[in-house]
Design a protein around this motif. Structure first.
Motif, short mmCIF file in Angstrom:
data_model
loop_
_atom_site.label_atom_id
_atom_site.label_comp_id
_atom_site.label_asym_id
_atom_site.label_seq_id
_atom_site.Cartn_x
_atom_site.Cartn_y
_atom_site.Cartn_z
N THR A 109 0.84 -1.20 0.00
CA THR A 109 0.00 0.00 0.00
C THR A 109 0.88 1.25 0.00
N ILE A 110 0.53 2.19 -0.86
CA ILE A 110 1.21 3.50 -0.88
C ILE A 110 0.34 4.46 -0.08
N GLU A 111 0.96 5.12 0.89
CA GLU A 111 0.21 5.95 1.84
C GLU A 111 0.83 7.35 1.88
N VAL A 112 0.05 8.37 1.51
CA VAL A 112 0.56 9.74 1.46
C VAL A 112 -0.48 10.68 2.06
N VAL A 113 -0.20 11.99 1.99
CA VAL A 113 -1.09 13.01 2.53
C VAL A 113 -1.46 13.97 1.41
N ARG A 167 -3.71 15.04 -5.08
CA ARG A 167 -4.55 16.24 -5.05
C ARG A 167 -5.78 16.12 -4.18
N ARG A 168 -6.26 14.91 -3.89
CA ARG A 168 -7.47 14.80 -3.08
C ARG A 168 -7.39 13.57 -2.19
N PRO A 169 -8.00 13.66 -0.98
CA PRO A 169 -7.95 12.51 -0.07
C PRO A 169 -8.89 11.41 -0.52
N GLY A 170 -8.56 10.19 -0.18
CA GLY A 170 -9.43 9.06 -0.51
C GLY A 170 -8.65 7.77 -0.63
N THR A 171 -9.37 6.74 -1.06
CA THR A 171 -8.80 5.41 -1.26
C THR A 171 -8.77 5.12 -2.76
N TRP A 192 -3.74 2.53 -2.78
CA TRP A 192 -3.16 3.85 -2.57
C TRP A 192 -4.10 4.61 -1.63
N ILE A 193 -3.58 5.10 -0.52
CA ILE A 193 -4.36 5.86 0.45
C ILE A 193 -3.80 7.28 0.52
N THR A 194 -4.68 8.28 0.33
CA THR A 194 -4.30 9.68 0.53
C THR A 194 -5.08 10.22 1.71
N HIS A 195 -4.38 10.56 2.79
CA HIS A 195 -5.01 11.11 3.98
C HIS A 195 -5.26 12.60 3.81
N VAL A 260 -13.33 0.64 7.13
CA VAL A 260 -12.82 -0.45 6.29
C VAL A 260 -12.90 0.00 4.85
N ARG A 261 -11.78 0.00 4.15
CA ARG A 261 -11.69 0.42 2.76
C ARG A 261 -11.54 -0.85 1.90
N ILE A 262 -12.42 -1.04 0.92
CA ILE A 262 -12.46 -2.28 0.14
C ILE A 262 -12.47 -1.93 -1.35
N GLY A 263 -11.50 -2.42 -2.10
CA GLY A 263 -11.45 -2.23 -3.54
C GLY A 263 -11.68 -3.54 -4.26
#
Length: 472
Positions: A109-113, A167-171, A192-195, A260-263
């Protein structure tokens, strides 16, 4: 296919890597790639001091996965993904030869802000070209990763670089857009998670944040490599390339708010159902859902290529099932052409058949529940159709099934499995004792007992050497 032959192309690609220039970043030194093949759920990774993240954030826990570390260089977060053949344990007793990233499938998982500038180096160690599409992201067109449309494909042995702003938060998800049918069927995908950088009016703070991808494989019993041309007849249904009982539980302390984030990157939709509590869909690939647009649910249908983010308060203690509600998706490999044998009387035939075929057993004349307790000889590297045991016997599930474990005495960030839940006295279903009357109101008159239906005795040969792996 032997492991040595399986990794031959990967080693060849690695040998030529140093001689190949890095497109658009030839003068930059590459961050060291990090690899992990352990199928257990890794603890969340946090950069030291959360440097460059803007503010501390609660990292996600990728179910049976991990988060890719990054390097901060001149204010840019740099990641290094390596597309390569991997060996993935789907459950104890079965491994598959897949394609993935950095030693695992799905990839890390790639995790950014939100607002981060990110630079992702992609090294291709596959035997054919590839690309990466950043599913759901807003980015420059030339970074979208559709081979032949936005960029040339990445040849084997080369490293290319993608760079854009989160550019925008989300999963979101990432996967190839080159020979996609083969490469995704082989397991190439990741999260990919953007906080959010600042508190967001539609994104609540949570105590537990989980994420996983739904994926599926068609692997012939006894084989290790997926059949890539399959469209619908898959036989292994997975959360993050793991099938029950190999899927880790989700843990929550009583009263926690849980996300819980599900793709879904399979070929069909999946109605994901949670027992014991209702939830709300708080986000999609398009971003957070306004609070006034939400409603309570216990099942969310996730279509192909979609992401759904659900949230609930874990206010009911116990072990609660979380699974796909398509019944075949909570089974292991099965023969779809097996005829229905319910009601067929085998009396007088079984022993004669066993003289000709010693391993012959009767299956299905009373339904298939007996399969959960049978030990059958199976080809090596093959899972049973029903597997996994709970505190009261076979759970009779496989595939897309796990458990949400809610405990009042769990620590705030405790990730240790607390074991099975023990219901307090008087709170568990139990047999009705002879002569037991209702506790309130007049006793109901006894109904006449129906005549017993004729049944065929169950005669089964139980060979030894069955394949039942360890269970939680």
């Amino acid at each position: 296919m032997q492991r040595r032959r399986f990794f031959a192309h990967a080693l060849a690609g690695a040998a030529t890597l140093a001689a190949v220039p890095v497109a658009r970043a030839a003068l930059l030194s590459l961050p060291e790639p990090v690899s992990r093949s352990d199928p257990a759920t890794a603890g969340p990774w946090m950069p030291p001091g959360v440097t460059g993240a803007g503010r501390p954030y609660r990292p996600v826990v990728t179910l049976n996965g991990w988060t890719l570390p990054f390097r901060l260089r001149d204010g840019v977060k740099e990641f290094h993904l390596v597309a390569e053949p991997v060996v993935r344990e789907l459950a104890p007793g079965m491994s598959a030869h897949l394609w993935g990233y950095n030693g695992s499938s799905p990839g890390p998982t790639i995790e950014v802000v939100e607002g981060d500038r990110v630079r992702i180096f992609v090294t291709n160690r596959l035997p054919e070209h590839t690309t990466i599409h950043w599913h759901g992201q807003r980015l420059p067109n030339g970074m979208d990763g559709v081979g032949g449309l936005n960029q040339p494909q990445i040849p084997p042995g080369q490293t290319w670089v993608y760079e854009f702003e989160a550019r925008r938060p989300g999963t979101f998800m990432y996967h190839p857009h080159a020979d996609e049918m083969v490469q995704m069927a082989m397991g190439m995908m990741g999260l990919w998670i953007t906080h959010p950088r600042r508190p967001h009016p539609w994104i609540a703070a949570v105590e537990r944040d989980y994420a996983f991808l739904i994926n599926a494989f068609d692997i012939t019993p006894g084989a290790r490599t997926p059949n890539v041309n399959t469209m619908l007849e898959f036989n292994l249904w997975a959360f993050n390339s793991r099938v029950f009982p190999g899927i880790d539980p989700l843990l929550a302390r009583l009263g926690d708010r849980v996300r819980v984030r599900i793709g879904n990157l399979t070929m069909t939709n999946h109605p994901i159902h949670l027992h014991g509590m209702e939830f709300e869909v708080t986000g999609t690939d398009g971003g957070p859902v306004r609070p006034e647009a939400r409603w309570p649910e216990v099942t969310v249908d996730i279509a192909v290529g979609q992401m759904r983010q659900i949230e609930f308060i874990a206010n009911e203690e116990g072990d609660w099932a979380l699974h796909c509600h398509k019944s075949h998706h909570t089974m292991g490999p099965m023969g779809h052409g097996v005829p229905t044998m319910i009601g067929v009387d085998h009396r007088g035939l079984v022993h004669r058949l066993q003289r000709l075929v010693p391993d012959y057993m009767v299956m299905g004349e009373r339904g298939m529940a007996d399969m959960g307790a049978m030990e059958m000889p199976l080809p090596d590297n093959t899972l049973p159709m029903m597997t996994g045991h709970g505190p009261y016997g076979p759970i009779e599930m496989g595939g897309m099934f796990t458990v949400l474990k809610v405990r009042r005495d769990l620590g705030a960030d405790d990730r240790n499995d607390p074991g099975w839940y023990r219901p307090p006295p008087g709170t568990q279903a139990q047999p009705v004792q002879a002569g037991l009357q209702p506790s309130h109101g007049p006793a109901a008159p006894a109904a006449p007992r129906p005549a017993p239906a004729p049944t065929a005795p169950f005669e089964a040969h139980h060979p030894t050497g069955g394949h039942h792996g360890p269970h939680r």
